[in-house]
Design a protein around this motif. Structure first.
Motif, short mmCIF file in Angstrom:
data_model
loop_
_atom_site.label_atom_id
_atom_site.label_comp_id
_atom_site.label_asym_id
_atom_site.label_seq_id
_atom_site.Cartn_x
_atom_site.Cartn_y
_atom_site.Cartn_z
N VAL A 164 43.43 39.48 48.60
CA VAL A 164 44.05 40.06 47.40
C VAL A 164 45.56 39.82 47.41
O VAL A 164 46.15 39.52 46.37
CB VAL A 164 43.73 41.56 47.30
CG1 VAL A 164 44.50 42.20 46.16
CG2 VAL A 164 42.24 41.78 47.12
N ALA A 165 46.18 39.90 48.57
CA ALA A 165 47.63 39.67 48.66
C ALA A 165 47.99 38.24 48.29
O ALA A 165 48.97 38.00 47.58
CB ALA A 165 48.11 40.00 50.07
N LEU A 213 50.26 36.73 45.26
CA LEU A 213 51.35 35.78 45.48
C LEU A 213 51.19 34.55 44.60
O LEU A 213 52.18 33.92 44.21
CB LEU A 213 51.41 35.38 46.95
CG LEU A 213 52.63 34.58 47.41
CD1 LEU A 213 53.90 35.38 47.18
CD2 LEU A 213 52.49 34.21 48.89
N ALA A 214 49.95 34.21 44.25
CA ALA A 214 49.71 33.06 43.38
C ALA A 214 50.15 33.31 41.95
O ALA A 214 50.40 32.36 41.19
CB ALA A 214 48.22 32.70 43.41
N ILE A 215 50.27 34.58 41.57
CA ILE A 215 50.72 34.90 40.21
C ILE A 215 52.17 34.50 40.03
O ILE A 215 52.54 33.87 39.03
CB ILE A 215 50.53 36.40 39.92
CG1 ILE A 215 49.03 36.73 39.87
CG2 ILE A 215 51.20 36.80 38.61
CD1 ILE A 215 48.76 38.21 39.67
N SER A 216 53.01 34.87 41.00
CA SER A 216 54.43 34.54 40.92
C SER A 216 55.00 34.42 42.33
O SER A 216 54.81 35.33 43.15
CB SER A 216 55.20 35.61 40.14
OG SER A 216 56.59 35.36 40.17
N PRO A 217 55.70 33.34 42.64
CA PRO A 217 56.30 33.20 43.98
C PRO A 217 57.48 34.13 44.21
O PRO A 217 57.97 34.23 45.35
CB PRO A 217 56.74 31.73 44.00
CG PRO A 217 56.94 31.36 42.57
CD PRO A 217 55.92 32.14 41.80
N LEU A 242 43.79 47.70 43.62
CA LEU A 242 42.86 47.26 44.66
C LEU A 242 43.47 47.43 46.05
O LEU A 242 42.78 47.83 47.00
CB LEU A 242 42.47 45.79 44.43
CG LEU A 242 41.42 45.52 43.36
CD1 LEU A 242 41.23 44.02 43.19
CD2 LEU A 242 40.10 46.20 43.71
N GLN A 243 44.77 47.12 46.17
CA GLN A 243 45.43 47.29 47.46
C GLN A 243 45.44 48.76 47.89
O GLN A 243 45.29 49.08 49.08
CB GLN A 243 46.86 46.75 47.39
CG GLN A 243 46.97 45.24 47.32
CD GLN A 243 46.62 44.57 48.64
OE1 GLN A 243 46.22 45.21 49.60
NE2 GLN A 243 46.81 43.26 48.70
N GLU A 267 55.30 43.64 48.27
CA GLU A 267 54.40 43.65 47.13
C GLU A 267 53.12 42.87 47.39
O GLU A 267 52.12 43.09 46.72
CB GLU A 267 55.12 43.07 45.90
CG GLU A 267 56.30 43.89 45.44
CD GLU A 267 57.07 43.22 44.31
OE1 GLU A 267 57.13 43.81 43.22
OE2 GLU A 267 57.58 42.10 44.52
N THR A 268 53.16 41.97 48.35
CA THR A 268 51.98 41.18 48.73
C THR A 268 51.72 41.38 50.22
O THR A 268 52.12 40.56 51.04
CB THR A 268 52.21 39.69 48.42
OG1 THR A 268 53.39 39.26 49.11
CG2 THR A 268 52.41 39.48 46.94
N PRO A 269 51.05 42.45 50.60
CA PRO A 269 50.92 42.82 52.03
C PRO A 269 49.87 42.00 52.78
O PRO A 269 48.97 42.56 53.42
CB PRO A 269 50.53 44.29 51.95
CG PRO A 269 49.77 44.40 50.67
CD PRO A 269 50.41 43.44 49.71
N HIS A 270 50.00 40.66 52.73
CA HIS A 270 49.09 39.84 53.52
C HIS A 270 49.30 40.06 55.01
O HIS A 270 48.38 39.93 55.82
CB HIS A 270 49.29 38.36 53.17
CG HIS A 270 50.70 37.89 53.30
ND1 HIS A 270 51.62 38.03 52.28
CD2 HIS A 270 51.36 37.29 54.32
CE1 HIS A 270 52.79 37.54 52.68
NE2 HIS A 270 52.65 37.09 53.90
#
Length: 223
Positions: free
Chosen positions: A53-54, A58-62, A180-181, A68-71
């Motif tokens: 999901v992260a 991240l694919a939405i906007s770099p 979802l996160q 915000e993207t807790p991969h």
């Protein structure tokens, strides 16, 4: 001489009985349901889901930040689950039988606690950004999307999302990913808390004492 040999043989027999484990009470149950296999599998699945999901976010906007993207949180929790699987593979027992098992149990307890803290942090960040993106008023500016919390306030903070062709992705899809996160990390926090609690309980609340009955039989009892 005979008494000395008899005494040594009795000591060896007692030592052997102390080293033996009590018969597992749940031998009829499925192996997947045993600790720590079930906890480790749940951590692996949830950690992989958080990571996927992260990266979708991240694919939405770099221009999205790491918080915000807790991969990173998903990857760490996958590593925690791998240690749990290793602990299961070395024949888990509530009482330590070797230094390797003691070290693995200690590391797993510490990492489960760290995983719990990380999951709570991700929930806090995701909850903040979820409420924030839900209040955005966005406008398209070329290939970017410019969002504000209050369009009428000239000094309101501006958020620019690069490489976004449609602002609906920010106010719709990205908001859904934040939700979802929150759900995934809430489940992950619960699983990590259960893992840490079971490790603590087995270490400090479960002990085995051998009770010898008669001359040739012994019985194990939980105290």
């Amino acid at each position: 001489m005979g008494q000395g040999q008899k005494g040594s043989s009795d000591k060896e027999e007692k030592k052997k009985k102390r080293d033996e484990s009590p018969a597992p009470k749940d031998s009829h149950k499925c192996r997947v349901c045993r600790f720590p296999l079930l906890v480790a599998l749940l951590q692996l699945l949830l950690g992989a889901a958080v990571t996927v999901v992260a990266f979708l976010m991240l694919a939405i906007s770099p221009s999205l930040m790491a918080r915000e993207t807790p991969h990173w949180a998903g990857i760490i929790l996958c590593l925690v689950s791998i240690l749990g699987l290793i602990l299961y593979c070395i024949n888990y027992h509530p009482d330590e039988r070797s230094s390797i098992q003691f070290i693995a149990k200690l590391l797993y307890f510490i990492l489960c606690t760290i995983g719990l803290v990380i999951s709570v942090l991700v929930i806090a960040f995701s909850g903040h950004h979820y409420s924030q993106t839900g209040s955005f008023r966005c406008q398209q500016a070329g290939e970017d999307c410019v969002c504000r919390l209050d369009q009428e306030d000239p000094i309101a903070r501006t958020f620019t999302y690069e490489g976004v062709g449609d602002c609906e992705v920010i106010t719709g899809t990205l908001t859904l990913y934040f939700l979802l996160q929150i759900v995934l990390n809430l489940l992950q926090a619960v699983v990590c808390a259960i893992g840490a609690f079971i490790m603590w309980k087995h270490r400090y609340q479960v002990f085995f004492a051998g009770l010898q009955i008669g001359s040739s039989s012994s019985q194990w009892q939980n105290v």
